[in-house]
Scaffold this motif. Structure first.
Motif, PDB file in Angstrom:
ATOM      1  N   SER A  54       0.887  -1.186  -0.039  1.00 29.80           N
ATOM      2  CA  SER A  54       0.061   0.083   0.164  1.00 29.80           C
ATOM      3  C   SER A  54       0.824   1.293  -0.198  1.00 29.80           C
ATOM      4  O   SER A  54       0.506   2.172  -0.602  1.00 29.80           O
ATOM      5  N   ASP A  70      -8.426  -3.561   1.120  1.00 28.41           N
ATOM      6  CA  ASP A  70      -8.641  -3.243   2.506  1.00 28.41           C
ATOM      7  C   ASP A  70      -9.304  -1.768   2.791  1.00 28.41           C
ATOM      8  O   ASP A  70     -10.144  -1.782   3.762  1.00 28.41           O
ATOM      9  N   GLU A 112      -3.119  -3.957  -5.738  1.00 24.33           N
ATOM     10  CA  GLU A 112      -1.935  -4.066  -4.510  1.00 24.33           C
ATOM     11  C   GLU A 112      -2.629  -5.198  -3.696  1.00 24.33           C
ATOM     12  O   GLU A 112      -2.311  -5.397  -2.486  1.00 24.33           O
ATOM     13  N   ARG A 140       2.272  -0.805  12.483  1.00 24.56           N
ATOM     14  CA  ARG A 140       0.921  -0.378  11.553  1.00 24.56           C
ATOM     15  C   ARG A 140      -0.359  -0.179  12.418  1.00 24.56           C
ATOM     16  O   ARG A 140      -0.993   0.901  12.564  1.00 24.56           O
TER      17      ARG A 140
HETATM   18 MG   LIG Z   1      -2.026  -2.734   2.116  1.00 24.54          MG
END
Ligand SMILES: [Mg+2]
Ligand SMILES: Nc1ncnc2c1ncn2[C@@H]1O[C@H](COP(=O)(O)OP(=O)(O)OP(=O)(O)O)[C@@H](O)[C@H]1O
Length: 165
Positions: free
Chosen positions: A16, A34, A74, A116
């Protein structure tokens, strides 16, 4: 030139991050499952819905490519057959096709996923170390021979040291 851009790698590999950088630097549409699932309030571990969304993204991506629009996907593309399908479809449409392969040691992937999650980044799937370990043997890394079947990626404005190809 219109291109299909595939970003391949396990969770935490930086797909990403790279996809955002690509669309910041050139006119391209990024389709990120996502983020869509999070916006639509779909459970990020609902694999059936994820599969259907990714299939729909692929139909949409081909519509965009036909219109001359570069598209970034992605979804990870763990399996060679998925990458072959997309490469051959792009070639049939007469567009370019890039494969960006991102990799890092599994301890580093786990570290990034945890960092993250702690930072609360949007669309960040909170994958446990145990789950990540089950993914590793399922991932078919592209070989040099496979990478050579794709177009050379256009230069991405990347931070020094970022892994890409
Ligand atoms: Mg990602
Ligand atoms: N080259 C890198 N070095 C160190 N950290 C990175 C690198 N690339 C991305 N990161 C950081 O690692 C975390 C995971 O990156 P990112 O969300 O882009 O991975 P992803 O491959 O999209 O994962 P997922 O498959 O779960 O969506 C982010 O917090 C990101 O800022």
């Amino acid at each position: 030139m219109t291109r299909l851009i595939l970003i391949c790698g396990l969770p935490g590999a930086g797909k990403s991050t790279l996809a955002r950088r690509i669309v910041a630097g050139r006119p391209a549409v990024r389709l990120c499952p996502d983020e869509w699932m999070e916006d639509l309030r779909i459970d990020l571990f609902d694999e059936d819905t994820r599969d259907r969304l990714e299939r729909r993204f692929w139909v949409h991506a081909q519509e965009l490519l036909r219109l001359g629009q570069t598209v970034v996907l992605e979804s990870g593309f763990w399996v060679r057959a998925e990458r072959d399908e997309k490469r051959l479809a792009a070639r049939a449409l007469g567009t370019g096709v890039e494969l960006h392969y991102l990799t890092a040691p599994v301890d580093e992937l786990a570290r990034r996923i945890a960092a993250r999650a702690a930072a609360g980044e949007p669309g960040a799937v909170p994958i446990s170390r145990e789950l990540l370990d089950t993914y590793v043997p399922l991932f078919e890394a592209p070989t040099a021979e496979e990478l050579a079947l794709f177009d050379q990626p256009a230069e991405v404005n990347r931070a020094a040291g970022s892994p890409d190809r």
